[in-house]
Design a protein around this motif. Structure first.
Motif, PDB file in Angstrom:
ATOM      1  N   ALA A   1      74.396  59.501  42.392  1.00 50.00           N
ATOM      2  CA  ALA A   1      73.176  58.832  42.466  1.00 50.00           C
ATOM      3  C   ALA A   1      73.331  57.438  43.213  1.00 50.00           C
ATOM      4  O   ALA A   1      73.922  56.470  42.748  1.00 50.00           O
ATOM      5  N   GLY A   2      72.485  57.297  44.513  1.00 54.57           N
ATOM      6  CA  GLY A   2      72.427  55.952  45.038  1.00 54.57           C
ATOM      7  C   GLY A   2      73.478  56.038  46.359  1.00 54.57           C
ATOM      8  O   GLY A   2      73.098  54.932  47.062  1.00 54.57           O
ATOM      9  N   ASP A   3      74.136  56.967  46.506  1.00 51.11           N
ATOM     10  CA  ASP A   3      74.890  57.116  47.630  1.00 51.11           C
ATOM     11  C   ASP A   3      74.086  57.402  48.847  1.00 51.11           C
ATOM     12  O   ASP A   3      73.073  58.000  48.596  1.00 51.11           O
ATOM     13  N   VAL A   4      74.513  56.826  50.179  1.00 48.86           N
ATOM     14  CA  VAL A   4      73.783  57.188  51.197  1.00 48.86           C
ATOM     15  C   VAL A   4      74.726  57.614  52.228  1.00 48.86           C
ATOM     16  O   VAL A   4      75.829  57.137  52.482  1.00 48.86           O
ATOM     17  N   VAL A   5      74.510  59.053  52.667  1.00 47.74           N
ATOM     18  CA  VAL A   5      75.270  59.586  53.683  1.00 47.74           C
ATOM     19  C   VAL A   5      74.607  59.627  54.992  1.00 47.74           C
ATOM     20  O   VAL A   5      73.413  59.939  54.891  1.00 47.74           O
ATOM     21  N   GLU A   6      75.380  59.237  56.014  1.00 47.33           N
ATOM     22  CA  GLU A   6      74.979  59.245  57.594  1.00 47.33           C
ATOM     23  C   GLU A   6      75.780  60.493  58.145  1.00 47.33           C
ATOM     24  O   GLU A   6      76.866  60.137  58.036  1.00 47.33           O
ATOM     25  N   LEU A   7      75.308  61.250  59.043  1.00 47.41           N
ATOM     26  CA  LEU A   7      76.193  62.246  59.593  1.00 47.41           C
ATOM     27  C   LEU A   7      75.512  62.313  61.286  1.00 47.41           C
ATOM     28  O   LEU A   7      74.466  62.308  61.386  1.00 47.41           O
ATOM     29  N   GLY A   8      76.326  62.876  62.092  1.00 46.11           N
ATOM     30  CA  GLY A   8      75.781  63.226  63.423  1.00 46.11           C
ATOM     31  C   GLY A   8      76.843  63.964  64.242  1.00 46.11           C
ATOM     32  O   GLY A   8      78.043  64.232  63.876  1.00 46.11           O
ATOM     33  N   ILE A   9      76.352  64.613  65.259  1.00 45.85           N
ATOM     34  CA  ILE A   9      77.198  65.321  66.204  1.00 45.85           C
ATOM     35  C   ILE A   9      76.639  64.939  67.519  1.00 45.85           C
ATOM     36  O   ILE A   9      75.301  64.672  67.830  1.00 45.85           O
ATOM     37  N   GLU A  10      77.749  64.759  68.346  1.00 45.22           N
ATOM     38  CA  GLU A  10      77.412  64.363  69.697  1.00 45.22           C
ATOM     39  C   GLU A  10      76.400  65.321  70.239  1.00 45.22           C
ATOM     40  O   GLU A  10      76.487  66.290  70.532  1.00 45.22           O
ATOM     41  N   GLY A  11      75.188  64.596  70.980  1.00 45.97           N
ATOM     42  CA  GLY A  11      74.147  65.295  71.667  1.00 45.97           C
ATOM     43  C   GLY A  11      73.056  66.045  70.832  1.00 45.97           C
ATOM     44  O   GLY A  11      72.066  66.406  71.295  1.00 45.97           O
ATOM     45  N   LEU A  12      73.298  66.064  69.381  1.00 42.13           N
ATOM     46  CA  LEU A  12      72.457  66.828  68.431  1.00 42.13           C
ATOM     47  C   LEU A  12      71.938  65.711  67.470  1.00 42.13           C
ATOM     48  O   LEU A  12      71.037  66.274  66.794  1.00 42.13           O
ATOM     49  N   GLY A  13      72.099  64.580  67.645  1.00 41.50           N
ATOM     50  CA  GLY A  13      71.183  63.546  66.703  1.00 41.50           C
ATOM     51  C   GLY A  13      71.910  63.184  65.400  1.00 41.50           C
ATOM     52  O   GLY A  13      73.301  63.471  65.324  1.00 41.50           O
ATOM     53  N   THR A  14      71.244  62.446  64.525  1.00 47.78           N
ATOM     54  CA  THR A  14      71.916  61.902  63.381  1.00 47.78           C
ATOM     55  C   THR A  14      71.003  62.357  62.169  1.00 47.78           C
ATOM     56  O   THR A  14      69.664  62.609  62.389  1.00 47.78           O
ATOM     57  N   GLN A  15      71.486  62.314  61.113  1.00 48.08           N
ATOM     58  CA  GLN A  15      71.070  62.266  59.822  1.00 48.08           C
ATOM     59  C   GLN A  15      71.059  61.317  58.680  1.00 48.08           C
ATOM     60  O   GLN A  15      72.257  60.827  58.864  1.00 48.08           O
ATOM     61  N   LYS A  16      70.147  61.079  57.765  1.00 50.09           N
ATOM     62  CA  LYS A  16      70.304  59.860  56.915  1.00 50.09           C
ATOM     63  C   LYS A  16      69.763  60.342  55.381  1.00 50.09           C
ATOM     64  O   LYS A  16      68.914  60.525  55.696  1.00 50.09           O
ATOM     65  N   GLN A  17      70.934  60.616  54.487  1.00 50.69           N
ATOM     66  CA  GLN A  17      70.391  60.833  53.012  1.00 50.69           C
ATOM     67  C   GLN A  17      70.690  60.194  52.130  1.00 50.69           C
ATOM     68  O   GLN A  17      71.775  59.778  51.987  1.00 50.69           O
ATOM     69  N   THR A  18      69.616  59.689  51.191  1.00 50.06           N
ATOM     70  CA  THR A  18      69.867  59.034  49.955  1.00 50.06           C
ATOM     71  C   THR A  18      70.206  60.329  48.875  1.00 50.06           C
ATOM     72  O   THR A  18      69.234  61.037  48.696  1.00 50.06           O
ATOM     73  N   PHE A  19      71.103  60.101  48.070  1.00 46.49           N
ATOM     74  CA  PHE A  19      71.444  61.159  47.040  1.00 46.49           C
ATOM     75  C   PHE A  19      70.920  60.690  45.745  1.00 46.49           C
ATOM     76  O   PHE A  19      70.951  59.576  45.562  1.00 46.49           O
ATOM     77  N   LYS A  20      70.079  61.673  45.152  1.00 44.94           N
ATOM     78  CA  LYS A  20      69.567  61.241  43.851  1.00 44.94           C
ATOM     79  C   LYS A  20      69.689  62.115  42.712  1.00 44.94           C
ATOM     80  O   LYS A  20      69.748  63.304  43.150  1.00 44.94           O
ATOM     81  N   ALA A  21      69.577  61.967  41.515  1.00 50.06           N
ATOM     82  CA  ALA A  21      69.787  62.861  40.275  1.00 50.06           C
ATOM     83  C   ALA A  21      68.576  63.626  40.564  1.00 50.06           C
ATOM     84  O   ALA A  21      67.412  63.030  40.372  1.00 50.06           O
ATOM     85  N   ASP A  22      68.817  64.955  40.159  1.00 52.68           N
ATOM     86  CA  ASP A  22      67.722  66.010  40.018  1.00 52.68           C
ATOM     87  C   ASP A  22      67.226  65.910  38.606  1.00 52.68           C
ATOM     88  O   ASP A  22      68.049  66.248  37.649  1.00 52.68           O
ATOM     89  N   ARG A  23      66.010  65.500  38.244  1.00 54.41           N
ATOM     90  CA  ARG A  23      65.794  65.256  36.907  1.00 54.41           C
ATOM     91  C   ARG A  23      65.185  66.992  36.422  1.00 54.41           C
ATOM     92  O   ARG A  23      64.894  66.991  35.374  1.00 54.41           O
TER      93      ARG A  23
END
Length: 281
Positions: free
Chosen positions: A259-281
């Motif tokens: 929880a609290g980690d931030v993941v960023e990812l992307g593929i050439e020409g297809l854009g990027t994503q950014k997610q914060t991971f949180k605990a599912d209550r």
């Protein structure tokens, strides 16, 4: 074209991203980014529109999953030779197929929930293929005619659920929010060679994956043809085609998300994503 869906969950509007980076509302012309709208005929009608004539939407709007009405979210396991090596597994003689529940689908920048009891939530940047028309028993030579376009797919995985619990991989792949797709459905005419795209993923700013779709074992045309021998593929179905090396499971020592980690990812020409991971209550 770069097609997208914007708005709050359940209330997304179909839209496109114009050449100037402005989000344009398509809702007067198509009901959704999915179904008939992403058929060859539907895409041709959208392409004929003048983006400047479409209402502009706020860039601050939430971006939803890039396609609606996905009936099947099909994943391909161990489809990168270098990832198979880091996993200590042989390249499979045929594509490994498993399903990810469609209820896992979420927007590219939505929070991702670490499920209760999870100790090994992992990351996987993948090239997503979106089907545009029904494919059944298609040849490899004609397979690309059935592809509407491509997207970034994050195949979030809970490795203990996946490999240490009885049964198949699906239970480690299908938790809520484990399937961010988007930001865009990029039509195939914009991507010169989908088998030569750079792919990357970072955790808290540290690069974990830095690969290329060139090391894919079974290419997109093969996968579409292969899958169509076992099941019909329908408009809006997504094929997540595997990941390059650098996943947490393959590291020594292994690394997993908290929880609290931030993941960023992307593929050439297809854009990027950014997610914060949180605990599912």
């Amino acid at each position: 074209m770069k097609l997208m869906r914007v708005g709050q969950p359940g209330h997304e509007k179909p839209a496109l991203l114009d050449k100037d980076g402005k989000i344009r509302d398509l809702s007067a012309h198509v009901a959704e980014i999915g179904g008939a709208a992403i058929s060859p005929e539907g895409l041709a009608k959208i392409a004929a529109l003048d983006p400047a004539s479409l209402p502009e939407l706020s860039a601050d709007e939430r971006i939803g999953a890039c396609v609606a009405g996905t009936g099947k979210f099909i994943c391909i396991g161990l489809n990168y030779s270098d990832h198979a090596a880091e996993s200590g597994m042989a390249v499979p003689p045929e594509p490994v197929i498993f399903m990810k529940a469609t209820s896992a689908i979420c927007g590219p920048n939505d929070d991702v929930l670490i499920p209760r009891g999870s100790e090994k939530t992992d990351w996987e940047v993948e090239l997503g293929v979106v089907i545009g028309k029904t494919a059944k028993y298609v040849s490899e030579a004609e397979a690309m005619d059935y592809v509407a376009g491509y997207c970034v797919s994050h195949d979030v995985s809970e490795r203990a659920f996946q490999t240490e619990r009885a049964g198949q991989w699906t239970k480690g792949k299908s938790c809520d929010t484990f399937g961010p797709i988007g930001p865009w459905l990029v039509t195939k005419d914009e991507i010169a060679d989908p088998q030569d795209l750079n792919m990357w993923l970072k955790v808290n700013g540290e690069t974990m994956q830095n690969g290329t779709s060139a090391t894919m074992v079974y290419g997109i045309a093969h996968l579409v043809s292969y899958l169509s021998q076992f099941m019909s593929l329908h408009p809006g179905d997504v094929i997540s085609t595997g990941t390059p090396p650098g996943v947490g499971m393959g590291m020594k020592p292994q690394r997993f998300l908290k929880a609290g980690d931030v993941v960023e990812l992307g593929i050439e020409g297809l854009g990027t994503q950014k997610q914060t991971f949180k605990a599912d209550r």
